[in-house]
Design a protein around this motif. Structure first.
Motif, PDB file in Angstrom:
ATOM      1  N   TYR A 107      67.288  18.330  58.961  1.00 32.63           N
ATOM      2  CA  TYR A 107      65.855  18.084  58.749  1.00 32.63           C
ATOM      3  C   TYR A 107      65.140  19.317  59.256  1.00 32.63           C
ATOM      4  N   GLY A 108      63.848  19.397  59.018  1.00 32.77           N
ATOM      5  CA  GLY A 108      63.101  20.546  59.506  1.00 32.77           C
ATOM      6  C   GLY A 108      61.773  20.653  58.792  1.00 32.77           C
ATOM      7  N   ILE A 109      61.159  21.824  58.927  1.00 31.84           N
ATOM      8  CA  ILE A 109      59.845  22.030  58.332  1.00 31.84           C
ATOM      9  C   ILE A 109      60.000  22.076  56.807  1.00 31.84           C
ATOM     10  N   ILE A 304      57.444  30.598  69.545  1.00 34.36           N
ATOM     11  CA  ILE A 304      58.222  31.059  68.393  1.00 34.36           C
ATOM     12  C   ILE A 304      58.611  29.816  67.598  1.00 34.36           C
ATOM     13  N   GLY A 305      57.909  29.609  66.510  1.00 36.46           N
ATOM     14  CA  GLY A 305      58.142  28.404  65.726  1.00 36.46           C
ATOM     15  C   GLY A 305      57.497  28.506  64.370  1.00 36.46           C
ATOM     16  N   SER A 306      57.545  27.423  63.613  1.00 33.61           N
ATOM     17  CA  SER A 306      56.870  27.245  62.316  1.00 33.61           C
ATOM     18  C   SER A 306      57.643  27.794  61.114  1.00 33.61           C
ATOM     19  N   CYS A 307      57.150  27.428  59.934  1.00 34.35           N
ATOM     20  CA  CYS A 307      57.717  27.898  58.663  1.00 34.35           C
ATOM     21  C   CYS A 307      57.571  29.408  58.536  1.00 34.35           C
ATOM     22  N   THR A 308      56.598  29.976  59.249  1.00 36.13           N
ATOM     23  CA  THR A 308      56.365  31.417  59.182  1.00 36.13           C
ATOM     24  C   THR A 308      57.360  32.181  60.057  1.00 36.13           C
ATOM     25  N   GLY A 309      57.570  31.687  61.282  1.00 34.21           N
ATOM     26  CA  GLY A 309      58.239  32.530  62.265  1.00 34.21           C
ATOM     27  C   GLY A 309      59.384  31.919  63.035  1.00 34.21           C
ATOM     28  N   ALA A 310      60.146  30.998  62.424  1.00 32.99           N
ATOM     29  CA  ALA A 310      61.307  30.446  63.133  1.00 32.99           C
ATOM     30  C   ALA A 310      62.494  30.272  62.196  1.00 32.99           C
ATOM     31  N   LYS A 311      62.584  31.182  61.231  1.00 34.22           N
ATOM     32  CA  LYS A 311      63.741  31.231  60.351  1.00 34.22           C
ATOM     33  C   LYS A 311      64.851  31.985  61.110  1.00 34.22           C
ATOM     34  N   PRO A 362      63.231  20.941  69.402  1.00 33.49           N
ATOM     35  CA  PRO A 362      63.750  20.482  68.110  1.00 33.49           C
ATOM     36  C   PRO A 362      62.896  21.031  66.967  1.00 33.49           C
ATOM     37  N   PRO A 363      63.476  21.131  65.761  1.00 39.08           N
ATOM     38  CA  PRO A 363      62.676  21.565  64.619  1.00 39.08           C
ATOM     39  C   PRO A 363      61.486  20.628  64.406  1.00 39.08           C
ATOM     40  N   THR A 364      60.304  21.196  64.288  1.00 39.78           N
ATOM     41  CA  THR A 364      59.062  20.451  64.024  1.00 39.78           C
ATOM     42  C   THR A 364      57.944  21.471  63.860  1.00 39.78           C
ATOM     43  N   CYS A 365      56.886  21.083  63.190  1.00 41.33           N
ATOM     44  CA  CYS A 365      55.713  21.970  63.115  1.00 41.33           C
ATOM     45  C   CYS A 365      55.114  22.127  64.513  1.00 41.33           C
TER      46      CYS A 365
END
Lengths: 425, 193
Positions: A107-109, A304-311, A362-365
């Protein structure tokens, strides 16, 4: 006059031989996505339609719809928990099999899953109930965000109106220098054209600098086209696209590229060697400055997170800086999906982070949208790999967020002040 | 949706550019999914102080604009997150018309889905409205805004105008034309049927 990649995708999807900017077209949608904020909104729209006697018993095609739990998971409170139940009932009722549930494997963003799981393919029309749906355009698809009512309409009918957007073409000449990332490039662009600089337009990226860029960096570019007001962002598919998708088991699709004589409403050119680590100051993504000019800014947090910056690429960049170092301020890393979390473990990144003193969530917005997992208190100052720094976006309305690349955020975490990674000794 | 009738009101002047949907409805209210009742959350952080008391310096709390049905604002209104809650909140508060020199795309579409008329005007016309403080009348049928002294014409796409005047959302409109759409589909070589 030929068509560019966006016009070609839209002409195919609308069944027209050619389309031009400003044409209003009715397109067949290939994929649609809802998450735990837009999903409950869509469910409400369905309820209203039912009250009006409109039949909502069946979706147009449940196999083309997928559902993410990302904004308020793991359930931040009672209402969020209830919304997750609503979503689960919805996917069960309509037979949607691609429901990525937290606590049950991958699961994830939502935007991260779109590429991690190869849910969207080149040449497709993809709509999602979230403004950063633009992200997925890096795979060579037409990807755009819609409101709840529009998504409800797509789920029932599989079609939607679009006005064909004009295209701004951003050409990057040369490979990005060592300490410069795609994030620096897109912040520079938003600084140049403004937060409404691409309103209802498509931002297309190309040139030798883009060819050299790995997919996950390209995704940062299309992701933040939203911050310039763009309808969509897109990059034509190439070998990197094919390799990225093939490694995720997707090989069967119809690639679309623009004609050689395609028209663009404006072309912007950037020289990679002239770009440098860049930061967007509060309270707008267009409020940019070289990171070096902000070296006096004291920080309370690094995020450090989000669809922008946690790939995965973002986490690799952070690890490069944090290896053998200790963070001076609170630092949180929330990988954007479980699959990325796992790879970060396997590659030894997680250990580097923990040794540096970072908390891995954990992965989350999470705090990107100010929901939970490290929101900001009054007057707190944060440097973040996320995409927006409006007042109150990540917490208190009087907190401050500086947007930057994973390299800049990691370097700043070590110093406790905004730091250009070139200046780390 | 309620069919759109002419609106007469003093416009509430919100003199800000790039108002994003995080300001229109802050994140803590996104979990709420009922479409009504969002009016009290509108511009929450601007409207209330830390004790949730109305801030006297915020324009919506100025008694002069109580009951105003028209919001006057600056370019790129509604940028940021796609949350439709922003349109729900504006409507629930009582705004039926928003006047600006430009709107963010997703927000602009969401307005029509909820019976709000967003009007795009030239910047100089918006400036002029900011200078005056009297009642204006918005007539969608005629596509006009009437002030005491003159009348300004505004543009709107025909299908959007028709939907608002009839109180259709896109879904009811499509159902109305279902036969025609199906016919078109059958005759099209790209038919998905």
């Amino acid at each position: 006059m030929g068509m560019n990649v966006t016009e070609k995708i839209l002409s195919r999807a609308s069944g027209k031989a050619t389309v031009s900017p400003e044409d209003v077209i009715f397109v067949n949608v290939d994929k649609a996505m809802i998450h735990d904020v837009s999903g409950p909104g869509v469910i409400k729209v369905f309820e209203k339609l039912e009250q009006k006697g409109i039949n909502t018993d069946k979706l147009w095609d449940p196999s083309k719809v997928w559902v993410a739990e990302d904004h308020f998971v793991p359930s931040a409170d009672m209402i969020s928990a209830q919304n997750i139940v609503l979503l689960s009932n919805f996917t069960k009722k309509y037979g949607i099999e691609k429901h990525f549930k937290y606590g049950m494997g991958q699961y994830g963003i939502c935007h991260t899953l779109s590429h991690e799981e190869a849910l969207v393919l080149p040449g497709e029309v993809y709509v999602g109930g979230d403004s950063h749906t633009n992200t997925t355009g890096a795979l060579g698809a037409f990807a755009a965000g819609l409101g709840h009512t529009d998504i409800a309409y797509v789920l029932l009918n599989g079609k939607i109106w679009f006005k064909v957007p004009e295209t701004l073409y951003f050409k990057l000449n040369g490979k990005l220098p060592e300490h410069v990332m795609a994030k620096d490039f897109i912040l520079k662009i938003i600084g140049d054209i403004g937060v409404d600089g691409a309103s209802y337009k498509t931002m297309q990226f190309g040139g030798s600098g883009i060819s050299e860029m790995v997919m996950e960096e390209r995704l940062t570019l299309t992701n933040m086209t939203t911050e310039a007001g763009a309808k969509s962002g897109i990059i034509e598919p190439d070998q990197e696209t094919r390799d990225y998708l093939a490694s995720r088991g997707a090989t069967n699709y119809n690639e679309v590229k623009g004609d050689s004589d395609a028209a663009y409403s404006k072309i912007y050119e950037y020289e990679a060697e002239q770009l440098e680590p860049t930061v967007a100051k509060p309270y707008s993504p267009q409020n940019i400055s070289p990171a070096r000019d902000l070296s006096n800014v004291e920080l309370d947090k690094a995020y450090i997170g989000s669809c922008t910056g946690a790939k995965l690429e973002d986490l690799r960049a952070v690890a490069k800086i944090l290896k053998g170092q200790k963070v001076k301020i609170r630092t949180e890393i929330l990988p954007a999906a479980i699959s990325i979390y796992k790879k970060a473990m396997k590659e030894g990144l997680a250990e580097i982070f923990l040794d540096a003193g970072v908390t891995i969530g954990p992965p989350t917005c999470g705090a990107c949208c100010g929901a939970h997992m490290g929101v900001l208190a009054k007057d707190e100052v944060c440097i973040s790999t996320t995409n927006r720094n409006f007042p109150g976006r990540m917490g208190h309305v009087e907190s401050k967020t500086y947007l930057a690349s994973p390299l800049v955020v990691a370097a700043s975490a070590i110093r406790g002040k905004i730091t250009d990674p070139r200046d780390l000794k | 949706m309620e069919p759109f009738k002419p609106v007469k009101s003093i416009p509430t002047p919100l003199d800000k550019v790039n108002v994003d949907t995080d300001q229109i409805v802050p994140k803590q209210f996104l979990k709420l999914v009922q479409k009504t009742g969002f009016g009290k959350h509108l511009f929450f952080d601007w409207r209330y102080d830390k004790n949730e008391k109305p801030r006297s310096d915020f324009i919506l709390n100025n008694p002069q604009y109580r009951g105003s049905k028209i919001l006057l604002t600056r370019e790129n209104f509604g940028c940021g997150s796609s949350r439709e809650h922003a349109a729900w909140a504006l409507l629930d508060y009582g705004f039926r018309v928003i006047i600006s020199s430009s709107f963010a795309d997703i927000f602009y579409n969401n307005c029509f889905k909820n019976g709000i008329l967003p009007i795009k005007l030239e910047r100089k016309d918006v400036d002029e409205f900011f200078q005056t403080d009297s009642e204006i009348e918005v007539n969608l049928e005629e596509q006009t805004i009437k002030t005491k002294s003159h009348t300004i014409h505004f543009d709107i796409e025909n299908h959007r105008k028709k939907s608002l005047l009839n109180g259709y959302d896109d879904i009811s409109l499509a159902l109305q034309h279902e036969k025609k759409i199906l016919e078109h589909e059958r005759n099209s070589k790209y038919s998905s049927l």
